[in-house]
Scaffold this active site. Structure first.
Site, PDB file in Angstrom:
ATOM      1  N   GLY A  13       0.654  -1.087   0.233  1.00  0.00           N
ATOM      2  CA  GLY A  13       0.055  -0.018  -0.019  1.00  0.00           C
ATOM      3  C   GLY A  13       0.974   1.352  -0.032  1.00  0.00           C
ATOM      4  O   GLY A  13       1.856   1.218  -0.533  1.00  0.00           O
ATOM      5  N   ILE A  14       0.209   2.358   0.522  1.00  0.00           N
ATOM      6  CA  ILE A  14       1.113   3.487   0.788  1.00  0.00           C
ATOM      7  C   ILE A  14       2.273   3.687   1.378  1.00  0.00           C
ATOM      8  O   ILE A  14       3.299   4.139   1.102  1.00  0.00           O
ATOM      9  CB  ILE A  14       0.087   4.513   1.500  1.00  0.00           C
ATOM     10  CG1 ILE A  14      -1.313   4.761   0.577  1.00  0.00           C
ATOM     11  CG2 ILE A  14       0.689   5.983   1.661  1.00  0.00           C
ATOM     12  CD1 ILE A  14      -2.357   5.364   1.471  1.00  0.00           C
ATOM     13  N   GLY A  15       2.285   2.731   2.552  1.00  0.00           N
ATOM     14  CA  GLY A  15       3.493   2.429   3.252  1.00  0.00           C
ATOM     15  C   GLY A  15       4.853   2.023   2.231  1.00  0.00           C
ATOM     16  O   GLY A  15       5.886   2.640   2.299  1.00  0.00           O
ATOM     17  N   SER A 137      -5.607  10.987   8.493  1.00  0.00           N
ATOM     18  CA  SER A 137      -6.518  10.662   7.617  1.00  0.00           C
ATOM     19  C   SER A 137      -7.628  11.593   7.804  1.00  0.00           C
ATOM     20  O   SER A 137      -7.978  12.142   8.835  1.00  0.00           O
ATOM     21  CB  SER A 137      -7.247   9.299   7.854  1.00  0.00           C
ATOM     22  OG  SER A 137      -8.459   9.258   7.203  1.00  0.00           O
ATOM     23  N   TYR A 162     -12.286   4.819  13.396  1.00  0.00           N
ATOM     24  CA  TYR A 162     -10.976   4.839  12.882  1.00  0.00           C
ATOM     25  C   TYR A 162     -10.693   6.551  12.893  1.00  0.00           C
ATOM     26  O   TYR A 162      -9.661   6.867  13.144  1.00  0.00           O
ATOM     27  CB  TYR A 162     -11.122   4.392  11.335  1.00  0.00           C
ATOM     28  CG  TYR A 162     -10.265   4.812  10.343  1.00  0.00           C
ATOM     29  CD1 TYR A 162      -8.890   4.125  10.408  1.00  0.00           C
ATOM     30  CD2 TYR A 162     -10.500   5.682   9.338  1.00  0.00           C
ATOM     31  CE1 TYR A 162      -7.914   4.514   9.435  1.00  0.00           C
ATOM     32  CE2 TYR A 162      -9.495   5.943   8.433  1.00  0.00           C
ATOM     33  CZ  TYR A 162      -8.243   5.464   8.520  1.00  0.00           C
ATOM     34  OH  TYR A 162      -7.054   5.796   7.386  1.00  0.00           O
TER      35      TYR A 162
HETATM   36  N1  LIG Z   1      -5.902   4.111   1.399  1.00  0.00           N
HETATM   37  C1  LIG Z   1      -6.285   5.237   1.791  1.00  0.00           C
HETATM   38  O1  LIG Z   1      -7.180   5.902   1.186  1.00  0.00           O
HETATM   39  C2  LIG Z   1      -5.923   6.060   2.964  1.00  0.00           C
HETATM   40  C3  LIG Z   1      -6.696   7.081   3.108  1.00  0.00           C
HETATM   41  C4  LIG Z   1      -6.245   8.043   4.469  1.00  0.00           C
HETATM   42  C5  LIG Z   1      -5.323   7.409   5.219  1.00  0.00           C
HETATM   43  N2  LIG Z   1      -4.770   6.230   5.004  1.00  0.00           N
HETATM   44  C6  LIG Z   1      -3.689   5.944   5.867  1.00  0.00           C
HETATM   45  O2  LIG Z   1      -2.412   5.524   5.231  1.00  0.00           O
HETATM   46  C7  LIG Z   1      -1.967   4.647   6.017  1.00  0.00           C
HETATM   47  C8  LIG Z   1      -1.476   3.421   4.738  1.00  0.00           C
HETATM   48  O3  LIG Z   1      -2.573   2.688   4.389  1.00  0.00           O
HETATM   49  P1  LIG Z   1      -3.062   1.791   3.250  1.00  0.00           P
HETATM   50  O4  LIG Z   1      -4.224   1.850   2.904  1.00  0.00           O
HETATM   51  O5  LIG Z   1      -1.929   1.768   2.366  1.00  0.00           O
HETATM   52  O6  LIG Z   1      -3.211   0.404   4.251  1.00  0.00           O
HETATM   53  P2  LIG Z   1      -2.826  -0.923   3.790  1.00  0.00           P
HETATM   54  O7  LIG Z   1      -3.112  -1.322   2.300  1.00  0.00           O
HETATM   55  O8  LIG Z   1      -3.922  -1.897   4.879  1.00  0.00           O
HETATM   56  O9  LIG Z   1      -1.500  -1.482   4.379  1.00  0.00           O
HETATM   57  C9  LIG Z   1      -0.904  -2.545   4.020  1.00  0.00           C
HETATM   58  C10 LIG Z   1       0.488  -2.624   4.741  1.00  0.00           C
HETATM   59  O10 LIG Z   1       0.036  -2.647   6.173  1.00  0.00           O
HETATM   60  C11 LIG Z   1       0.750  -3.607   6.783  1.00  0.00           C
HETATM   61  N3  LIG Z   1       0.055  -4.008   8.109  1.00  0.00           N
HETATM   62  C12 LIG Z   1      -1.492  -4.251   8.023  1.00  0.00           C
HETATM   63  N4  LIG Z   1      -1.540  -4.236   9.364  1.00  0.00           N
HETATM   64  C13 LIG Z   1      -0.419  -4.608   9.897  1.00  0.00           C
HETATM   65  C14 LIG Z   1      -0.275  -4.950  11.493  1.00  0.00           C
HETATM   66  N5  LIG Z   1      -1.457  -5.131  12.564  1.00  0.00           N
HETATM   67  N6  LIG Z   1       0.970  -5.054  11.883  1.00  0.00           N
HETATM   68  C15 LIG Z   1       1.949  -4.526  10.841  1.00  0.00           C
HETATM   69  N7  LIG Z   1       1.941  -4.263   9.734  1.00  0.00           N
HETATM   70  C16 LIG Z   1       0.592  -4.368   9.355  1.00  0.00           C
HETATM   71  C17 LIG Z   1       0.574  -4.575   5.762  1.00  0.00           C
HETATM   72  O11 LIG Z   1       1.742  -5.871   5.840  1.00  0.00           O
HETATM   73  P3  LIG Z   1       1.109  -7.211   6.395  1.00  0.00           P
HETATM   74  O12 LIG Z   1      -0.107  -7.595   5.885  1.00  0.00           O
HETATM   75  O13 LIG Z   1       2.384  -8.277   6.171  1.00  0.00           O
HETATM   76  O14 LIG Z   1       1.217  -7.048   7.971  1.00  0.00           O
HETATM   77  C18 LIG Z   1       0.972  -3.979   4.209  1.00  0.00           C
HETATM   78  O15 LIG Z   1       2.436  -3.661   4.763  1.00  0.00           O
HETATM   79  C19 LIG Z   1      -2.533   4.117   7.323  1.00  0.00           C
HETATM   80  O16 LIG Z   1      -2.185   4.664   8.342  1.00  0.00           O
HETATM   81  C20 LIG Z   1      -4.106   4.586   6.691  1.00  0.00           C
HETATM   82  O17 LIG Z   1      -4.836   4.895   7.679  1.00  0.00           O
HETATM   83  C21 LIG Z   1      -5.153   5.544   3.749  1.00  0.00           C
END
Ligand SMILES: NC(=O)c1ccc[n+]([C@@H]2O[C@H](COP(=O)([O-])OP(=O)(O)OC[C@H]3O[C@@H](n4cnc5c(N)ncnc54)[C@H](OP(=O)(O)O)[C@@H]3O)[C@@H](O)[C@H]2O)c1
Length: 293
Positions: A13-15, A137, A162
């Protein structure tokens, strides 16, 4: 000397896109996630773009405070840390508790980054000028602003809870920036806007996550969610990359970097002293660090 950066939830994802941006800018990046295979794939991609030190993966479930403590100890043993990006975030369709018995949304979105940050302050101080970035967020706009207890009064609605956990983390972030002002460790929040990721493609498809009032408007709400989270993760990572590295932010602290990768006003409520007091009290009680124990 090698410039070390850590990105939590950095294997997808974003990370992962944030980690790619940091690696391309010369950082030796450590990405954190639960799944080792996903970690290995991320390291391979990072190795292809890095202009600095070797990338690494460290396994930790950031929903577990014991895992966060163990991760902090391993990271601390590696020495000075230039950049910490607390990117982890999660939304749950149903109410869940962590292994520590804490409501999972609050634990993952706030307590985990709080504990990791507080545990690595010495390593960040040893690398000044250094930066902390906490990923925020826009869901904060839907948050209940009450922090007397971990769980707000009323029913469980994943999206609102959230947003409230992200508000807790933003309030902590802005307070920490003041606490560290003048130390050389600067602190930013980064709002990625939206992107199509596991997070948005999963839980955000269920009407259960919003309050009954919004559920009546679900087709409209769903379309709004879909539109606002349709973009690529690489674009959404810009706010974190800029917050972590951009020279225009040198010497500045306590800013929210918005989806356009420029400073924006912080969300309403994030500087309210009652919110800050409540969040700090809950954080110290549930995730004690050093002298709090
Ligand atoms: N996507 C959006 O539209 C959006 C909007 C606003 C804010 N955000 C924020 O942006 C950040 C990244 O979001 P994203 O959408 O990229 O999320 P995501 O798709 O759920 O991120 C996936 C990553 O998170 C890891 N992960 C998930 N749960 C975990 C846990 N319990 N411990 C360790 N690693 C964990 C996964 O690795 P594993 O599965 O291997 O653990 C993977 O590296 C978050 O803080 C989210 O709240 C996102």
């Amino acid at each position: 000397m090698e410039q070390r950066a850590v990105v939590t939830a950095g294997t997808g994802g974003i990370g992962l896109e944030t980690a790619m941006g940091l690696a391309a800018r010369g950082f030796a990046v450590t990405v954190v996630g639960r799944d080792a295979e996903r970690g290995a794939r991320a390291v391979e991609r990072l190795a292809g773009v890095t202009t600095g030190g070797e990338p690494h993966f460290m396994a930790a479930d950031l929903a577990s405070l014991a895992d966060v403590r163990a991760l902090a100890a391993r990271l601390a043993a590696e020495g000075p840390l230039k950049v910490l990006v607390n990117n982890v975030g999660a939304m749950f369709a149903d109410r869940q508790r962590t292994v520590d018995g804490i409501e999972a949304t609050f634990a993952v979105n706030h307590l985990s980054p709080y504990l990791l940050t507080e545990s690595l302050l010495d390593q960040l101080r040893a690398a000044v000028p250094s930066r902390i970035v906490n990923v925020s967020s826009g869901a904060i706009r839907a948050a209940k602003r009450t922090f007397d207890a971990v769980e707000p009064p009323g029913g469980y609605y994943g999206f609102h809870w959230y947003g409230r956990a992200k508000l807790a983390n933003l309030a902590y972030t802005l307070d920490l920036a003041e606490r560290l002002r003048g130390s050389g460790v600067t602190v930013f929040a980064a709002d990625p806007g939206g992107a199509a990721t596991d997070l948005t493609n999963g839980t955000m498809r269920s009407p259960k996550i919003v309050s009954p009032a919004l559920r009546l408007l679900w087709p409209l709400v769903r379309r709004t969610f879909e539109r606002s989270t349709a973009g690529p993760a690489a674009l959404a990572a810009r706010s974190s990359i800029v917050a972590a590295t951009d020279a225009s932010l040198d010497g500045r602290t306590g800013l929210l970097i918005g989806p356009e990768a420029t400073p924006v006003p912080a969300f309403r409520g994030s500087t309210d002293p009652r919110t800050i007091d409540g969040v700090l009290r809950l954080s110290r009680q549930l995730a004690p660090v050093g002298h709090d124990r």
